[in-house]
Scaffold this motif. Structure first.
Motif, mmCIF file in Angstrom:
data_model
loop_
_atom_site.group_PDB
_atom_site.id
_atom_site.type_symbol
_atom_site.label_atom_id
_atom_site.label_comp_id
_atom_site.label_asym_id
_atom_site.label_seq_id
_atom_site.Cartn_x
_atom_site.Cartn_y
_atom_site.Cartn_z
ATOM 1 N N GLY A 99 0.853 -1.178 0.000
ATOM 2 C CA GLY A 99 0.000 0.000 0.000
ATOM 3 C C GLY A 99 0.887 1.225 0.000
ATOM 4 N N LEU A 100 1.443 1.541 -1.158
ATOM 5 C CA LEU A 100 2.401 2.648 -1.272
ATOM 6 C C LEU A 100 1.684 3.961 -1.567
ATOM 7 C CD1 LEU A 100 5.302 3.743 -1.494
ATOM 8 C CD2 LEU A 100 5.330 2.944 -3.862
ATOM 9 N N THR A 101 0.860 3.977 -2.584
ATOM 10 C CA THR A 101 0.147 5.198 -2.950
ATOM 11 C C THR A 101 -1.176 5.272 -2.179
ATOM 12 O OG1 THR A 101 -1.125 4.213 -4.747
ATOM 13 C CG2 THR A 101 1.111 4.980 -5.268
ATOM 14 N N PRO A 102 -1.805 6.451 -2.093
ATOM 15 C CA PRO A 102 -3.115 6.549 -1.438
ATOM 16 C C PRO A 102 -4.152 5.604 -2.050
ATOM 17 C CG PRO A 102 -2.201 8.732 -1.741
ATOM 18 C CD PRO A 102 -1.288 7.786 -2.472
ATOM 19 N N LYS A 103 -4.153 5.494 -3.389
ATOM 20 C CA LYS A 103 -5.106 4.605 -4.049
ATOM 21 C C LYS A 103 -4.854 3.152 -3.677
ATOM 22 C CE LYS A 103 -6.936 3.371 -8.608
ATOM 23 N NZ LYS A 103 -6.847 3.610 -10.077
ATOM 24 N N GLN A 104 -3.580 2.763 -3.646
ATOM 25 C CA GLN A 104 -3.251 1.391 -3.258
ATOM 26 C C GLN A 104 -3.673 1.122 -1.812
ATOM 27 O OE1 GLN A 104 0.955 1.122 -3.970
ATOM 28 N NE2 GLN A 104 0.740 0.904 -6.197
ATOM 29 N N TRP A 105 -3.462 2.091 -0.948
ATOM 30 C CA TRP A 105 -3.821 1.918 0.453
ATOM 31 C C TRP A 105 -5.334 1.776 0.619
ATOM 32 C CZ3 TRP A 105 -2.389 0.278 4.897
ATOM 33 C CH2 TRP A 105 -3.070 0.645 6.052
ATOM 34 N N ARG A 106 -6.097 2.610 -0.070
ATOM 35 C CA ARG A 106 -7.550 2.517 0.022
ATOM 36 C C ARG A 106 -8.045 1.177 -0.516
ATOM 37 N NH1 ARG A 106 -7.106 7.924 -1.830
ATOM 38 N NH2 ARG A 106 -7.622 7.270 -3.967
ATOM 39 N N GLY A 107 -7.473 0.722 -1.608
ATOM 40 C CA GLY A 107 -7.857 -0.565 -2.170
ATOM 41 C C GLY A 107 -7.560 -1.708 -1.212
ATOM 42 N N LEU A 108 -6.394 -1.654 -0.564
ATOM 43 C CA LEU A 108 -6.000 -2.682 0.399
ATOM 44 C C LEU A 108 -7.002 -2.733 1.555
ATOM 45 C CD1 LEU A 108 -2.374 -3.078 1.799
ATOM 46 C CD2 LEU A 108 -4.356 -3.175 3.295
ATOM 47 N N CYS A 109 -7.332 -1.568 2.105
ATOM 48 C CA CYS A 109 -8.259 -1.518 3.242
ATOM 49 C C CYS A 109 -9.646 -2.016 2.855
ATOM 50 C CB CYS A 109 -8.347 -0.091 3.786
ATOM 51 S SG CYS A 109 -6.824 0.497 4.560
ATOM 52 N N SER A 110 -10.092 -1.647 1.657
ATOM 53 C CA SER A 110 -11.416 -2.059 1.202
ATOM 54 C C SER A 110 -11.470 -3.558 0.939
ATOM 55 C CB SER A 110 -11.783 -1.288 -0.068
ATOM 56 O OG SER A 110 -13.049 -1.673 -0.550
ATOM 57 N N GLY A 150 -7.241 -18.219 -3.783
ATOM 58 C CA GLY A 150 -8.221 -17.879 -4.803
ATOM 59 C C GLY A 150 -9.172 -16.795 -4.326
ATOM 60 N N GLU A 151 -9.601 -16.898 -3.078
ATOM 61 C CA GLU A 151 -10.484 -15.890 -2.502
ATOM 62 C C GLU A 151 -9.757 -14.554 -2.352
ATOM 63 O OE1 GLU A 151 -13.259 -15.239 1.508
ATOM 64 O OE2 GLU A 151 -12.152 -17.121 1.205
ATOM 65 N N ILE A 152 -8.495 -14.635 -1.934
ATOM 66 C CA ILE A 152 -7.682 -13.417 -1.795
ATOM 67 C C ILE A 152 -7.493 -12.758 -3.154
ATOM 68 C CG2 ILE A 152 -5.354 -12.587 -1.250
ATOM 69 C CD1 ILE A 152 -5.305 -14.716 0.994
ATOM 70 N N ASP A 153 -7.207 -13.558 -4.146
ATOM 71 C CA ASP A 153 -7.023 -13.051 -5.516
ATOM 72 C C ASP A 153 -8.273 -12.304 -5.984
ATOM 73 O OD1 ASP A 153 -6.388 -12.575 -8.160
ATOM 74 O OD2 ASP A 153 -5.886 -14.641 -8.638
ATOM 75 N N PHE A 204 -8.673 -8.982 -4.060
ATOM 76 C CA PHE A 204 -7.675 -7.998 -4.480
ATOM 77 C C PHE A 204 -7.956 -7.493 -5.894
ATOM 78 C CE2 PHE A 204 -4.032 -9.543 -1.496
ATOM 79 C CZ PHE A 204 -4.705 -8.988 -0.420
ATOM 80 N N SER A 205 -8.360 -8.393 -6.778
ATOM 81 C CA SER A 205 -8.636 -7.988 -8.158
ATOM 82 C C SER A 205 -9.794 -7.003 -8.217
ATOM 83 C CB SER A 205 -8.950 -9.217 -9.012
ATOM 84 O OG SER A 205 -7.818 -10.070 -9.100
ATOM 85 N N ALA A 206 -10.800 -7.204 -7.351
ATOM 86 C CA ALA A 206 -11.972 -6.328 -7.349
ATOM 87 C C ALA A 206 -11.625 -4.903 -6.946
ATOM 88 C CB ALA A 206 -13.032 -6.894 -6.413
ATOM 89 N N GLN A 207 -10.540 -4.746 -6.156
ATOM 90 C CA GLN A 207 -10.153 -3.419 -5.667
ATOM 91 C C GLN A 207 -8.834 -2.937 -6.273
ATOM 92 O OE1 GLN A 207 -12.107 -1.538 -3.849
ATOM 93 N NE2 GLN A 207 -13.673 -3.141 -3.693
ATOM 94 N N TRP A 239 -0.260 -6.331 -5.401
ATOM 95 C CA TRP A 239 0.232 -7.506 -4.678
ATOM 96 C C TRP A 239 0.873 -8.471 -5.659
ATOM 97 C CZ3 TRP A 239 -1.855 -12.741 -4.451
ATOM 98 C CH2 TRP A 239 -2.833 -12.977 -5.431
ATOM 99 N N GLY A 240 1.587 -9.448 -5.142
ATOM 100 C CA GLY A 240 2.197 -10.448 -6.002
ATOM 101 C C GLY A 240 2.555 -11.694 -5.220
#
Length: 402
Positions: A244-255, A301-304, A307-310, A314-315
């Protein structure tokens, strides 16, 4: 046809920095002619190797080039090599080397044969002494902040980062000098030191300024320094890196992890603002403690899917062999790669240039030459030697065609 079609570069080199520069030029369409020692150069058997001792390292770095094999230990061989370096041609007269610029590779001496010669010499340090990544990094302090947080002592990096960066800077230097020559007719001797590239990069990325302010960079293990990022393990045992480096990445991670409220509560409790990446780093262990149960209770699979939805950054961790066997990015599905036959090895997955030019198709990838594979061709084309003259050079064991 590549974007550098018509440009001729003569390469006299070994190991990573200079050969990687020649490779990049060749994959953009330049004619890159290696002058190889008739016995094979310093890195001709460099590991990794096949069972019959064919170097995968050498083959990888010398794709799409031509090879002329000359006995450069003999004066006559050195004169022949000099003639190839200084051969005529408006887009020729360019030498790339990481050997000392003295004797037969002395710039001023070569300029007597070609006044507009461009020569780029890769050196270890600015004094011309020998250096490699494994000796430069200790002086920079990098091994002292690499590795687990509780580790004592240096941890070396296995990636030759300075070599790779130096190779690409060599490409920039040669093309800049060639542009200058096309405008003024003037040649150049460009010197590029591995240590200087490393020092400049350390300065550019703030490491030197940080030290000037009295701070030594701390070890942060698998955490991303200065923001939030760390490795986690799923319920089915798959390890992955989450960032979660950028603000967008951080928001996506939290969501994606459904931890927005808990992250807000943590930030408030710590008196921090998680919209600032540095504050996320300050609370990295508490943030990781919130994410760990979420990751450990879900299969990959569930994590993928979450993460894809937001659009989370990640890798997955995988071995190089797993990448080659299973990852579409490392296959002919990726336009970067093609399958080609490599003499002495067989069919291989070969990468071309990562650069895509909209007005040109990707240049076809060809394997590395055999040692001296193009000797006769180059002597005939560049030096206008007859078949009889070339035959006499072979009889004298001054050249070889493999």
């Amino acid at each position: 046809m590549g974007i550098l079609a018509g440009l001729r570069v003569v390469e006299v080199s070994a190991f990573v920095a200079a050969p990687s520069a020649g490779l990049a030029l060749a994959q953009m369409g330049a004619e890159v002619i290696r002058i190889d020692d008739i016995r094979g150069g310093l890195d001709y058997r460099r590991w990794p190797v096949t069972e019959d001792n064919t170097s995968l390292f050498w083959q990888g770095l010398n794709k799409s080039k031509r090879s002329v094999a000359i006995d450069i230990r003999r004066p006559e061989g050195r004169e022949l090599a000099r003639s190839i370096i200084c051969a005529s041609g408006e887009d020729a007269g360019i030498l790339l080397t990481n050997f000392p610029p003295k004797g037969w590779l002395d710039y001023d001496s070569l300029r007597e044969a070609r006044q507009d010669l461009i020569q780029l010499t890769v050196m270890g340090n600015r004094h011309g002494d020998s250096a490699v990544d494994y000796t430069v990094n200790p002086a920079l302090g990098v091994p002292m902040f690499t590795g687990p947080e509780d580790h004592v002592g240096p941890v070396n990096s296995v990636l030759p980062a300075w070599d790779c960066i130096t190779g690409q800077m060599a490409v920039s230097g040669l093309l800049a000098a060639e542009r200058h020559r096309s405008r003024t007719g003037e040649g150049q001797h460009i010197k590029l030191a591995l240590e200087d590239v490393a020092m400049a990069t350390m300065g550019t990325l703030g490491f030197i300024a940080e030290a000037e302010l009295g701070f030594d960079r701390e070890r942060s293990g698998n955490y991303l320094y200065g923001a939030f990022g760390r490795d986690f393990v799923s319920a089915d045992g798959v390890q992955f890196m989450l960032v979660g480096l950028t603000p967008k990445q951080w928001r996506g991670l939290c969501s994606a992890t459904e931890l927005e409220t808990k992250m807000e509560q943590l930030a408030h409790a710590r008196g921090l603002d998680f919209s600032r990446e540095g504050d996320r780093y300050e609370a990295r262990k508490e943030i990781a403690a919130l994410i760990q149960p979420w990751a450990a209770s879900r299969k990959i699979g569930e994590i993928d899917a979450a993460f894809s939805a937001q659009n989370v950054c990640w890798g997955r961790y995988q071995s190089t062999q797993e990448m080659v066997l299973n990852d579409p990015a490392c296959s002919a599905e990726n336009p970067l790669f093609v399958h080609r036959e490599q003499a002495g090895i067989g069919e291989m997955l070969m990468p071309g240039s990562p650069l895509e030019f909209t007005g040109l198709d990707r240049k076809d990838v060809t394997g590395a030459p055999g040692l001296g594979e193009h000797t006769d061709q180059v002597l005939s084309e560049l030096l206008q030697l007859s078949s009889g003259e070339i035959g006499r050079l072979h009889d004298q064991k001054l050249v070889s065609s493999g």
